[in-house]
Scaffold this active site. Structure first.
Site, short mmCIF file in Angstrom:
data_model
loop_
_atom_site.label_atom_id
_atom_site.label_comp_id
_atom_site.label_asym_id
_atom_site.label_seq_id
_atom_site.Cartn_x
_atom_site.Cartn_y
_atom_site.Cartn_z
N LYS A 81 -2.68 -6.91 10.10
CA LYS A 81 -1.23 -6.66 10.16
C LYS A 81 -0.49 -7.60 11.10
O LYS A 81 -1.08 -8.25 11.95
CB LYS A 81 -0.98 -5.19 10.50
CG LYS A 81 -1.23 -4.30 9.27
CD LYS A 81 -0.75 -2.89 9.41
CE LYS A 81 -0.97 -2.16 8.08
NZ LYS A 81 -0.76 -0.73 8.18
N ARG A 138 -8.98 1.83 7.48
CA ARG A 138 -8.57 1.13 6.25
C ARG A 138 -8.57 -0.37 6.52
O ARG A 138 -7.78 -0.84 7.35
CB ARG A 138 -7.17 1.62 5.83
CG ARG A 138 -6.65 1.00 4.54
CD ARG A 138 -5.24 1.52 4.25
NE ARG A 138 -4.69 0.97 3.03
CZ ARG A 138 -4.08 -0.21 2.94
NH1 ARG A 138 -3.96 -0.98 4.01
NH2 ARG A 138 -3.61 -0.63 1.79
C1 YH5 Z 1 -1.71 2.16 6.47
O1 YH5 Z 1 -1.62 1.72 7.61
N1 YH5 Z 1 -0.92 0.13 5.14
S1 YH5 Z 1 -0.12 -1.44 3.06
C2 YH5 Z 1 0.89 -6.38 6.29
C3 YH5 Z 1 -0.15 -7.27 6.50
C4 YH5 Z 1 -1.43 -6.90 6.18
C5 YH5 Z 1 -1.67 -5.67 5.64
C6 YH5 Z 1 1.27 -8.98 7.31
N2 YH5 Z 1 -1.09 1.07 3.15
C7 YH5 Z 1 -1.38 1.39 5.31
O2 YH5 Z 1 -2.08 -3.08 4.68
N3 YH5 Z 1 -1.92 3.25 3.87
C8 YH5 Z 1 -0.74 -0.03 3.84
O3 YH5 Z 1 0.03 -8.51 7.00
C9 YH5 Z 1 -1.49 1.98 4.07
N4 YH5 Z 1 -2.13 3.44 6.24
C10 YH5 Z 1 -2.24 3.96 4.97
N5 YH5 Z 1 -2.66 5.22 4.85
C11 YH5 Z 1 0.21 -2.59 4.40
C12 YH5 Z 1 -0.92 -3.44 4.81
C13 YH5 Z 1 -0.64 -4.77 5.41
C14 YH5 Z 1 0.64 -5.11 5.73
#
Ligand code: YH5
Length: 301
Positions: free
Chosen positions: A240, A274
Site C-alpha cells: 500500500k 491479506r
Molecule cells: C483491505 O485492507 N484493501 S483493495 C493500493 C496499493 C496496493 C494495494 C498503492 N481490499 C483491503 O489492496 N479488503 C483492498 O498500492 C481490502 N482489507 C480488506 N478486507 C486495496 C489494496 C491496495 C491499494
C-alpha cells in the site's frame, strides 16, 4: 519488577469460523491471497486479461500457486477501489467475479472470499461457491446487509469513512482509534439487527482507506485494541501507498516493507493477513510461530 504488557493482549485462541464447506481456524495467522479480476488495479491490474477478456486458465494458475505457497483464502475482487478508477457496473462486476469464484471453488476446492459491496454480486458469488464476503464498505450499500444475511456467509467489515472516491483527501480524525471503535460498534449492532450473527464477523481497520501516513501508523501501533471484540481481525497492508510515503518505493519494490508491516500486525494479534506475496508472508509467519512458546513441543522436530 515492572513487566511490559504483551503486544497482543488476548492470548486465547478464537473459535473457528465456518466459511461454506471450509473451517477457518485461528491457531495460526491465516493468509488471504489477493486475486484482482480487474483490468486496472494498483498492484496487479490486468494480469489475467487477454484479448478475449478474463482468462480463467491464468486465474487458476495464479490461485493454485498462492494455495501451494500457503494461502488458505483467495480474495477475488472485480472492482478497483483506487480513487478515480472507472466505476464498474453490476453486470460487469458479475461477469468478472462469478466465473472466477466458480472456477477456483470448483476446480481447486479452495476457500474464496468475494471482495464486493454489491448485493447481487454477494448473492451470485455465494451461489457460485464463495465462503466469505469481504466488503470494504462494511455492508453500508443499500440492500447489502440483507443480501449478506441471506447468504448465511461470514463477512469481513472494513473501516472506511465515506467512499473510495471521497476518502482520498486526508481525513481529520480527532482520534483515529476512537473513530474506528465507534464505527465497529455501530456496524456490529446493524449486522446483528439484520440477522448476521456476531460470530460470523471479521473486523478490519481498513489501512490506507482515507487515512494519512500518521493515522495508518497509529492504527497499526494500537492494533491490539481491536482484539476487544474477540472477533477475528483481518489486515491489508500489502504494497500500500503508506510504504511509498514511508520508504519512497514504487509499488513493485514494497515487499520488504510489506513483510515488516505484516509481522507487526501478527505481533499485535492479526488473524488474517491479506497479501499479494503469499510465499514470502508464509515464511515470515512460520518464523514467527517457531518463536512462540510450545512450538517445539507441538510441531517442531
Ligand atoms: C483491505 O485492507 N484493501 S483493495 C493500493 C496499493 C496496493 C494495494 C498503492 N481490499 C483491503 O489492496 N479488503 C483492498 O498500492 C481490502 N482489507 C480488506 N478486507 C486495496 C489494496 C491496495 C491499494
Amino acid at each position: 519488577m515492572i513487566t511490559k504488557p504483551p503486544l497482543s493482549s488476548v492470548s486465547s485462541v478464537l473459535p473457528p469460523i465456518q466459511c461454506a464447506a471450509h473451517r477457518l481456524a485461528f491457531e495460526r495467522p491465516q493468509i488471504m491471497g489477493v486475486l484482482n479480476a480487474t483490468p486496472d488495479s494498483f498492484s496487479d491490474g490486468g494480469r489475467y486479461f487477454s484479448g478475449a477478456g478474463l482468462d480463467l486458465t491464468l486465474v487458476l494458475k495464479r490461485a493454485s500457486q498462492m494455495l501451494a505457497e500457503g494461502a488458505t483464502i483467495i480474495d477475488v475482487g472485480g472492482e478497483s477501489t483506487r480513487p478515480g478508477a472507472t466505476p464498474v457496473s453490476e453486470s460487469q462486476e458479475l461477469e468478472r467475479v462469478v466465473p472466477v469464484v466458480a472456477a477456483i471453488t470448483g476446480e481447486l476446492g479452495a476457500l474464496v472470499s468475494v471482495d464486493t459491496s454489491n448485493p447481487t454480486v454477494m448473492r451470485e458469488a455465494a451461489s457460485a461457491g464463495a465462503g466469505l464476503i469481504n466488503d470494504v464498505r462494511a455492508l453500508r450499500r443499500e440492500g447489502a446487509l440483507a443480501a449478506a444475511a441471506e447468504t448465511g456467509l461470514p463477512v469481513c467489515l472494513m473501516h472506511m469513512r465515506g467512499e473510495p472516491d471521497t476518502m482520498a483527501g486526508a481525513q481529520t480524525y480527532a482520534d483515529v482509534m476512537l473513530e474506528v471503535h465507534d464505527f465497529f460498534t455501530r456496524r456490529l449492532s446493524d449486522c446483528q439487527a439484520a440477522g448476521i450473527a456476531r460470530d460470523k464477523i471479521i473486523v478490519d481497520p481498513g489501512f490506507g482507506f482515507g487515512k494519512s501516513l500518521a493515522q495508518n501508523l497509529t492504527l497499526l501501533r494500537n492494533l491490539a485494541q481491536l482484539q476487544r471484540y474477540q472477533l477475528p481481525m483481518l489486515v491489508g497492508l500489502s504494497r500500500k501507498s503508506l510504504l511509498g510515503k514511508l520508504l519512497g518505493r514504487d509499488v513493485g519494490d514494497r515487499l520488504p516493507g510489506s513483510l515488516a508491516l505484516a509481522h507487526e500486525s501478527v505481533l499485535r494479534g492479526a488473524n488474517i493477513i491479506r497479501v499479494h506475496d503469499v510465499g514470502a508472508t508464509a515464511d515470515m509467519i512460520n518464523v514467527h510461530l517457531a518463536l512462540q512458546d510450545g512450538w517445539f513441543e507441538n510441531e517442531g522436530k
